[in-house]
Scaffold this motif. Structure first.
Motif, PDB file in Angstrom:
ATOM      1  N   UNK A  36     -12.096  -1.726   2.971  1.00 27.56           N
ATOM      2  CA  UNK A  36     -12.691  -1.819   1.637  1.00 27.56           C
ATOM      3  C   UNK A  36     -12.163  -0.711   0.731  1.00 27.56           C
ATOM      4  N   UNK A  37     -11.995   0.470   1.275  1.00 25.61           N
ATOM      5  CA  UNK A  37     -11.446   1.588   0.499  1.00 25.61           C
ATOM      6  C   UNK A  37     -10.038   1.241   0.021  1.00 25.61           C
ATOM      7  N   UNK A  38      -9.208   0.774   0.928  1.00 26.15           N
ATOM      8  CA  UNK A  38      -7.836   0.422   0.554  1.00 26.15           C
ATOM      9  C   UNK A  38      -7.816  -0.718  -0.467  1.00 26.15           C
ATOM     10  N   UNK A  39      -8.664  -1.703  -0.266  1.00 23.89           N
ATOM     11  CA  UNK A  39      -8.732  -2.826  -1.206  1.00 23.89           C
ATOM     12  C   UNK A  39      -9.134  -2.356  -2.597  1.00 23.89           C
ATOM     13  N   UNK A  40     -10.170  -1.528  -2.667  1.00 21.64           N
ATOM     14  CA  UNK A  40     -10.643  -1.045  -3.970  1.00 21.64           C
ATOM     15  C   UNK A  40      -9.604  -0.139  -4.629  1.00 21.64           C
ATOM     16  N   UNK A  80       0.834  -1.209   0.000  1.00 22.37           N
ATOM     17  CA  UNK A  80       0.000   0.000   0.000  1.00 22.37           C
ATOM     18  C   UNK A  80       0.870   1.261   0.000  1.00 22.37           C
ATOM     19  N   UNK A  81       1.925   1.260   0.802  1.00 19.25           N
ATOM     20  CA  UNK A  81       2.820   2.428   0.852  1.00 19.25           C
ATOM     21  C   UNK A  81       3.485   2.670  -0.498  1.00 19.25           C
ATOM     22  N   UNK A  82       3.875   1.599  -1.159  1.00 21.93           N
ATOM     23  CA  UNK A  82       4.542   1.736  -2.456  1.00 21.93           C
ATOM     24  C   UNK A  82       3.553   1.977  -3.591  1.00 21.93           C
ATOM     25  N   UNK A  83       2.323   1.500  -3.434  1.00 21.36           N
ATOM     26  CA  UNK A  83       1.362   1.559  -4.526  1.00 21.36           C
ATOM     27  C   UNK A  83       0.438   2.764  -4.526  1.00 21.36           C
ATOM     28  N   UNK A  84       0.287   3.396  -3.373  1.00 22.15           N
ATOM     29  CA  UNK A  84      -0.626   4.536  -3.289  1.00 22.15           C
ATOM     30  C   UNK A  84       0.165   5.828  -3.147  1.00 22.15           C
ATOM     31  N   UNK A  85      -0.204   6.851  -3.907  1.00 18.26           N
ATOM     32  CA  UNK A  85       0.463   8.141  -3.734  1.00 18.26           C
ATOM     33  C   UNK A  85       0.324   8.625  -2.288  1.00 18.26           C
ATOM     34  N   UNK A  86       1.296   9.372  -1.829  1.00 17.24           N
ATOM     35  CA  UNK A  86       1.309   9.844  -0.448  1.00 17.24           C
ATOM     36  C   UNK A  86       0.037  10.609  -0.092  1.00 17.24           C
ATOM     37  N   UNK A  87      -0.462  11.443  -1.008  1.00 16.59           N
ATOM     38  CA  UNK A  87      -1.674  12.212  -0.702  1.00 16.59           C
ATOM     39  C   UNK A  87      -2.883  11.294  -0.528  1.00 16.59           C
ATOM     40  N   UNK A  88      -2.909  10.175  -1.227  1.00 15.36           N
ATOM     41  CA  UNK A  88      -3.997   9.209  -1.076  1.00 15.36           C
ATOM     42  C   UNK A  88      -3.866   8.492   0.267  1.00 15.36           C
ATOM     43  N   UNK A  89      -2.654   8.094   0.602  1.00 16.51           N
ATOM     44  CA  UNK A  89      -2.423   7.459   1.903  1.00 16.51           C
ATOM     45  C   UNK A  89      -2.876   8.384   3.033  1.00 16.51           C
ATOM     46  N   UNK A  90      -2.433   9.634   2.960  1.00 20.28           N
ATOM     47  CA  UNK A  90      -2.780  10.610   4.000  1.00 20.28           C
ATOM     48  C   UNK A  90      -4.290  10.813   4.087  1.00 20.28           C
ATOM     49  N   UNK A  91      -4.940  10.876   2.941  1.00 21.03           N
ATOM     50  CA  UNK A  91      -6.383  11.108   2.907  1.00 21.03           C
ATOM     51  C   UNK A  91      -7.140   9.953   3.573  1.00 21.03           C
ATOM     52  N   UNK A  92      -6.796   8.734   3.213  1.00 21.55           N
ATOM     53  CA  UNK A  92      -7.488   7.569   3.781  1.00 21.55           C
ATOM     54  C   UNK A  92      -7.226   7.480   5.287  1.00 21.55           C
ATOM     55  N   UNK A  93      -5.989   7.691   5.686  1.00 19.56           N
ATOM     56  CA  UNK A  93      -5.676   7.617   7.113  1.00 19.56           C
ATOM     57  C   UNK A  93      -6.311   8.768   7.891  1.00 19.56           C
ATOM     58  N   UNK A  94      -6.447   9.934   7.258  1.00 14.38           N
ATOM     59  CA  UNK A  94      -7.155  11.052   7.890  1.00 14.38           C
ATOM     60  C   UNK A  94      -8.612  10.673   8.145  1.00 14.38           C
ATOM     61  N   UNK A  95      -9.277  10.110   7.135  1.00 12.82           N
ATOM     62  CA  UNK A  95     -10.679   9.711   7.296  1.00 12.82           C
ATOM     63  C   UNK A  95     -10.827   8.686   8.415  1.00 12.82           C
ATOM     64  N   UNK A  96      -9.856   7.802   8.515  1.00 12.30           N
ATOM     65  CA  UNK A  96      -9.861   6.807   9.580  1.00 12.30           C
ATOM     66  C   UNK A  96      -9.667   7.484  10.935  1.00 12.30           C
ATOM     67  N   UNK A  97      -8.711   8.375  11.008  1.00 17.39           N
ATOM     68  CA  UNK A  97      -8.373   9.047  12.271  1.00 17.39           C
ATOM     69  C   UNK A  97      -9.537   9.872  12.814  1.00 17.39           C
ATOM     70  N   UNK A  98     -10.290  10.525  11.930  1.00 15.21           N
ATOM     71  CA  UNK A  98     -11.411  11.355  12.389  1.00 15.21           C
ATOM     72  C   UNK A  98     -12.721  10.564  12.441  1.00 15.21           C
ATOM     73  N   UNK A  99     -12.632   9.264  12.257  1.00 11.32           N
ATOM     74  CA  UNK A  99     -13.782   8.356  12.327  1.00 11.32           C
ATOM     75  C   UNK A  99     -14.852   8.673  11.283  1.00 11.32           C
ATOM     76  N   UNK A 100     -14.426   9.177  10.131  1.00  9.45           N
ATOM     77  CA  UNK A 100     -15.364   9.390   9.026  1.00  9.45           C
ATOM     78  C   UNK A 100     -15.702   8.062   8.356  1.00  9.45           C
ATOM     79  N   UNK A 101     -14.814   7.093   8.520  1.00 10.39           N
ATOM     80  CA  UNK A 101     -15.053   5.729   8.048  1.00 10.39           C
ATOM     81  C   UNK A 101     -14.732   4.786   9.199  1.00 10.39           C
TER      82      UNK A 101
END
Length: 151
Positions: A99-103, A71-92
């Motif tokens: 599922x988001x990471x898988x898709x 995931x770190x190698x395959x996803x751009x840094x801004x995408x990684x940050x965005x998904x982890x931000x949504x996780x951190x703020x409990x938006x997902x």
């Protein structure tokens, strides 16, 4: 493919109102989407629907998510940050995050953009009929509507 996802999210606010694959393919073709794009989008959505239950320990975990090397190698840094931000703020929740990471990892590498991540999040939340905070929804809709102009 993400144009189809954006169209579906806008056209069918309720995921359960979305017609079956054959009817949906005909409708998408009628509005002008190309067959290969329709096929890719429906396969992608089918994979989202087919994802089984996650282990209960993952669903209830409160530990922070560490991305895998792939995931770190395959996803751009801004995408990684965005998904982890949504996780951190409990938006997902944990299941939605996985599922988001898988898709996202199933998308060709050259299509893994921030807008693709936004649309992936929209698709996952749409599939789960999840309620979304207004500010998060506004951020996600940028992928469809573009940034809101400052007045």
């Amino acid at each position: 493919m993400f144009d189809v996802i954006a169209f579906l999210v806008q056209e069918y606010r309720d995921f359960s109102a979305c017609p079956g694959p054959d009817d949906l393919a005909r409708k998408l073709a009628a509005v002008g989407f190309e067959d290969d794009v329709i096929h890719d989008a429906l396969d992608w959505l089918s994979s989202l629907l087919a994802q089984g239950a996650v282990p209960e320990v993952l669903a209830e975990s409160r530990l922070p998510r560490i991305l895998t090397q792939e995931e770190r190698e395959g996803l751009p840094l801004e995408v990684q940050d965005f998904v982890l931000f949504l996780d951190r703020v409990a938006a997902v929740n944990n299941v939605q995050r996985e599922q988001i990471l898988d898709r996202l990892m199933d998308v060709p590498p050259d299509e893994r953009s921030l807008d693709a991540a936004r649309l992936t999040v929209l698709a996952v939340l749409w599939r789960h009929a999840a309620e979304v905070d207004a500010l998060i929804a506004e951020e996600l809709m940028v992928a469809i509507d573009g940034p809101m102009p400052l007045q």
